[in-house]
Design an enzyme around this catalytic site. Structure first.
Site, PDB file in Angstrom:
ATOM      1  N   HIS A 129      26.057  41.531  58.116  1.00  0.00           N
ATOM      2  CA  HIS A 129      25.215  40.536  58.778  1.00  0.00           C
ATOM      3  C   HIS A 129      25.484  39.101  58.339  1.00  0.00           C
ATOM      4  O   HIS A 129      25.220  38.178  59.121  1.00  0.00           O
ATOM      5  CB  HIS A 129      23.739  40.854  58.537  1.00  0.00           C
ATOM      6  CG  HIS A 129      23.282  42.070  59.273  1.00  0.00           C
ATOM      7  ND1 HIS A 129      21.956  42.439  59.315  1.00  0.00           N
ATOM      8  CD2 HIS A 129      23.964  43.010  59.992  1.00  0.00           C
ATOM      9  CE1 HIS A 129      21.838  43.552  60.036  1.00  0.00           C
ATOM     10  NE2 HIS A 129      23.049  43.922  60.445  1.00  0.00           N
ATOM     11  N   ASP A 178      31.195  35.380  33.031  1.00  0.00           N
ATOM     12  CA  ASP A 178      30.938  34.774  31.727  1.00  0.00           C
ATOM     13  C   ASP A 178      30.982  35.897  30.692  1.00  0.00           C
ATOM     14  O   ASP A 178      31.345  37.037  31.010  1.00  0.00           O
ATOM     15  CB  ASP A 178      29.610  34.008  31.710  1.00  0.00           C
ATOM     16  CG  ASP A 178      28.380  34.903  31.765  1.00  0.00           C
ATOM     17  OD1 ASP A 178      28.515  36.139  31.922  1.00  0.00           O
ATOM     18  OD2 ASP A 178      27.265  34.366  31.650  1.00  0.00           O
ATOM     19  N   HIS A 179      30.602  35.559  29.455  1.00  0.00           N
ATOM     20  CA  HIS A 179      30.654  36.544  28.372  1.00  0.00           C
ATOM     21  C   HIS A 179      29.793  37.781  28.659  1.00  0.00           C
ATOM     22  O   HIS A 179      30.154  38.887  28.290  1.00  0.00           O
ATOM     23  CB  HIS A 179      30.234  35.899  27.048  1.00  0.00           C
ATOM     24  CG  HIS A 179      28.891  35.239  27.117  1.00  0.00           C
ATOM     25  ND1 HIS A 179      28.694  34.000  27.707  1.00  0.00           N
ATOM     26  CD2 HIS A 179      27.674  35.642  26.686  1.00  0.00           C
ATOM     27  CE1 HIS A 179      27.414  33.678  27.634  1.00  0.00           C
ATOM     28  NE2 HIS A 179      26.768  34.661  27.017  1.00  0.00           N
ATOM     29  N   THR A 223      22.783  38.360  34.664  1.00  0.00           N
ATOM     30  CA  THR A 223      21.847  38.637  35.755  1.00  0.00           C
ATOM     31  C   THR A 223      22.509  38.614  37.125  1.00  0.00           C
ATOM     32  O   THR A 223      21.974  39.185  38.071  1.00  0.00           O
ATOM     33  CB  THR A 223      20.699  37.610  35.786  1.00  0.00           C
ATOM     34  OG1 THR A 223      21.246  36.318  36.095  1.00  0.00           O
ATOM     35  CG2 THR A 223      19.938  37.581  34.471  1.00  0.00           C
ATOM     36  N   GLY A 224      23.630  37.931  37.250  1.00  0.00           N
ATOM     37  CA  GLY A 224      24.271  37.728  38.545  1.00  0.00           C
ATOM     38  C   GLY A 224      23.710  36.535  39.289  1.00  0.00           C
ATOM     39  O   GLY A 224      24.299  36.073  40.267  1.00  0.00           O
ATOM     40  N   ILE A 225      22.608  36.003  38.818  1.00  0.00           N
ATOM     41  CA  ILE A 225      21.927  34.918  39.535  1.00  0.00           C
ATOM     42  C   ILE A 225      22.628  33.584  39.313  1.00  0.00           C
ATOM     43  O   ILE A 225      23.008  32.904  40.270  1.00  0.00           O
ATOM     44  CB  ILE A 225      20.449  34.842  39.111  1.00  0.00           C
ATOM     45  CG1 ILE A 225      19.731  36.141  39.487  1.00  0.00           C
ATOM     46  CG2 ILE A 225      19.772  33.640  39.769  1.00  0.00           C
ATOM     47  CD1 ILE A 225      18.354  36.293  38.854  1.00  0.00           C
ATOM     48  N   GLY A 226      22.797  33.200  38.067  1.00  0.00           N
ATOM     49  CA  GLY A 226      23.390  31.890  37.779  1.00  0.00           C
ATOM     50  C   GLY A 226      24.780  31.734  38.356  1.00  0.00           C
ATOM     51  O   GLY A 226      25.108  30.705  38.961  1.00  0.00           O
ATOM     52  N   ARG A 268      25.317  38.645  67.337  1.00  0.00           N
ATOM     53  CA  ARG A 268      24.188  37.744  67.064  1.00  0.00           C
ATOM     54  C   ARG A 268      24.232  37.189  65.646  1.00  0.00           C
ATOM     55  O   ARG A 268      23.702  36.124  65.369  1.00  0.00           O
ATOM     56  CB  ARG A 268      22.864  38.446  67.328  1.00  0.00           C
ATOM     57  CG  ARG A 268      22.495  39.504  66.310  1.00  0.00           C
ATOM     58  CD  ARG A 268      21.185  40.210  66.677  1.00  0.00           C
ATOM     59  NE  ARG A 268      20.696  41.051  65.628  1.00  0.00           N
ATOM     60  CZ  ARG A 268      21.092  42.307  65.403  1.00  0.00           C
ATOM     61  NH1 ARG A 268      22.030  42.841  66.157  1.00  0.00           N
ATOM     62  NH2 ARG A 268      20.562  43.008  64.431  1.00  0.00           N
ATOM     63  N   HIS A 269      24.890  37.910  64.736  1.00  0.00           N
ATOM     64  CA  HIS A 269      24.972  37.471  63.345  1.00  0.00           C
ATOM     65  C   HIS A 269      25.905  36.265  63.191  1.00  0.00           C
ATOM     66  O   HIS A 269      25.717  35.456  62.292  1.00  0.00           O
ATOM     67  CB  HIS A 269      25.430  38.622  62.446  1.00  0.00           C
ATOM     68  CG  HIS A 269      24.560  39.823  62.574  1.00  0.00           C
ATOM     69  ND1 HIS A 269      23.242  39.839  62.179  1.00  0.00           N
ATOM     70  CD2 HIS A 269      24.818  41.052  63.089  1.00  0.00           C
ATOM     71  CE1 HIS A 269      22.720  41.026  62.433  1.00  0.00           C
ATOM     72  NE2 HIS A 269      23.655  41.783  62.982  1.00  0.00           N
ATOM     73  N   CYS A 281      27.757  37.796  35.855  1.00  0.00           N
ATOM     74  CA  CYS A 281      27.147  37.299  34.626  1.00  0.00           C
ATOM     75  C   CYS A 281      26.054  38.303  34.256  1.00  0.00           C
ATOM     76  O   CYS A 281      25.948  39.353  34.889  1.00  0.00           O
ATOM     77  CB  CYS A 281      26.619  35.868  34.777  1.00  0.00           C
ATOM     78  SG  CYS A 281      25.213  35.632  35.884  1.00  0.00           S
TER      79      CYS A 281
END
Length: 145
Positions: free
Chosen positions: A98, A8-9, A67-70, A132-133, A65
C-alpha cells in the site's frame, strides 16, 4: 536487487544476521555500518543507507537500531525515502503493498531473529499494488517539495 543496510550499535548483531539471510536469498547488499557494538549515532548510518536508496545505488534498504524508531526517522529525512518501522510480517507486507515503502526499519531490542528473517523475506518479495494506493504515495511524495 541490491539492499542498503545501516544500523547503530544496538542493531549491529541483528544486521550481521540479516546479511546472512540476504546471502541465502541471493540478494546483494551494501553495508553502510556501523561495524561493531561500540556506542555510535544511528542518524549517520540510517542516512547513509537512505541516500544509497534515494540515489538508486540500492533498490531497497533495511535499517536497524534498538527500537527501530530513531533510525527510521533519520532515514525518512532523506528525500525520496519511505521508511516504515515494522514489528511483524503483516506490517512489512502491507507497507510494500500500500505504501511502496523502499526501506524497512527494525527494532533489534524487540524483534527476534526468526521474526526479522521473515519480515525481510516478506518486505523484499512483496510488490506495490499501485491503483488507488499510487495516488496516496504521490501525495506523500508531494509533501517533500
Amino acid at each position: 536487487m541490491k539492499i542498503a543496510l545501516g544500523c547503530d550499535h544496538g542493531g549491529y548483531e541483528l544486521k550481521e544476521f540479516i546479511k546472512r539471510v540476504l546471502e541465502r536469498l541471493e540478494y546483494s547488499y551494501e553495508d553502510f555500518g556501523c561495524n561493531s557494538t561500540e556506542s555510535c549515532d544511528y542518524p549517520n548510518f540510517g542516512a547513509a543507507a537512505a541516500r544509497a536508496v534515494a540515489e538508486g545505488k540500492c533498490q531497497r534498504g533495511i535499517v536497524i537500531c534498538t527500537t527501530g524508531i530513531g533510525i527510521s526517522i533519520a532515514a525518512n529525512k532523506i528525500k525520496g525515502i519511505r521508511c516504515a518501522h515494522c514489528a511483524d510480517c503483516l506490517e512489512a507486507e502491507m507497507t510494500r503493498r500500500h505504501n511502496d515503502a523502499n526501506m524497512l526499519a527494525i527494532g533489534a531490542g524487540f524483534t527476534g531473529k526468526n521474526m526479522a528473517e521473515r519480515m525481510v523475506e516478506v518486505f523484499l518479495s512483496t510488490e506495490f499494488e499501485g491503483g488507488r494506493h499510487q495516488r496516496r504515495v504521490d501525495q506523500i511524495t508531494a509533501l517533500e517539495n
